[in-house]
Design a protein around this motif. Sequence first.
Motif: not given
Ligand code: GLU
Length: 544
Positions: A38, A254, A249-250, A40-42, A232, A74
């Motif tokens: 996925r 993190w 994948v991030r 998952a942007p803000s 988060y 997010e």
């Molecule tokens: N919303 C987080 C960000 O933009 C997502 C990080 C993730 O992929 O878990 O950094």
Amino acid sequence: MDYKALAERLLPGEYPDLEYYEKLYPPRDLPKGAQVTRLAPSPTGFIHLGNLFSATADERLAHQNGGVLYLRIEDTDLKRKVDGAVEAVISALKYFDIKFDEGAEIGGDDTYAPWYQRQRADIYRAFVKHLIEIGRAYPCFCTEEELNALREEQTAKKEITGYYGKYAKCRNLTEEEIYKNLDAGKPFVIRLRSMGDPENKIKFHDAIKGDITVTENDQDVVILKSDGIPTYHFAHAIDDHFMRTTLVVRGEEWLASLPIHIELFNVLGFPLPHYAHHCSLMKQDGDTRRKLSKRKDPELALEFYRKEGYFPRAVKVYMLTLLNSNFEEWYLKNPDRPLEEFKFAAEKMSKSGTLFDIDKLNDISKNELAKLSAEEMFDFLKTWADEFGTEAQKHAFDDREKMLKVLSLCMGIGGKKRRKDFTTASQAMDFIKYFFERPVDFETYRVDGATKGAILRGFLATYDPADDAQAWFAKIKAIAAENGFAAEMRDYKADPEAFRGSVADVAEVLRIATTGKANTPDLWTIHQILGADETKERIAKAIN
Ligand code: GLU
């Protein structure tokens, strides 16, 4: 303490039992080896190269084995929310060939919807309530000031900052104290009651970093903020479990929070997904390497590449080059194969920083553009001009035949060698501008005004648009001879002192007069494309 009563007081109302969600969001029925990834942007409205970097990995890892890539938004932090941001993410990534199977504003199979975190509040609260009921979460009434003071105290003592152990003041409040605070209407957050001990180490396998050791978490992190919205950390555990992500994948920023996530998945009774923590994109800045910065580096924004008109495949090739160490070699051997045939592997991603080098991207772009047919180039440039071009650039495409001739000439199609002059659409449009607009800037003539006038007048006197290239050039040679220039290069080379210059200098005068530039593709062809009237008018104008 009666945790059940406390949970009811803190989060009143009926919530479905936890099994309900397990059934509502069942494990996905996927082919063996398929990954669910996925993005998952803000929704901040700023979509950057890092997003594309992640998304390219997500896309390949999901799609190469029949998996799913979805888009989750997010949006727990309302302060950072920008209207239209979700559409902007989708369209920016689509340009670079990243297609989502499911997600916010995408649709697709909605078994795992909603994809906006704000719409998932009930799910988070149901699980927070459960954690309170089993004594693994508690309300914290500390104010901003108290927390700041705590941080200062810890910093002064050179201790780890945060809410943990003896510093977790509200962790051991009595039932009486809690209800007194609640009765007084004090705002509260909900914190995890951590059971971890940093003395304990956990072995962990990251798909990129390999085998690593992480320290157990002992931070009583906030899981639900005072507005009832999760942090988060908590949303990550709930969402990636119930959306049935198999590989997260991030960015490696993190990694430091991983111990928290491991504890949260454990306490919630969820199996841990696999993780791939990738490094950040770096830029060489003098002698140092630093992260690409929003403030200093315009090339961080994806919008930059669209506005400049980078060819999407070139950017994709460069992303893959950066992402997988063996891609470049594969591509060298398979320049014409679909990129999807490359076997992408998380293990082949860099463990340390990845250097982003725009010169390298520019080289790739030139090569990729040099593979296009004139028709493909036409489509690519037209799409760019329609969105970002000036009026004149848009109109350049009205006469398709003319544009195809221009492109064939400028790209060297049918010539001895393909030309690699273009990096981007905007550059290409600038390069071919003189075909559609009379030049206003002229490179410097290397002959004096009188000679220039004589050459141009000589040209006008004998010019016949019906001449083929040879006849045309014979006339230029004649003009050269009349004006004291060598008509043949070999004569000039044999005795340069005997001439004012050569036929090349004469042609250059005509070239600048026609196009404004001293270097262009074949001038006879340019005159053919411009047509007799336009050619004559430009030359006549240049005489004055
Ligand atoms: N919303 C987080 C960000 O933009 C997502 C990080 C993730 O992929 O878990 O950094």
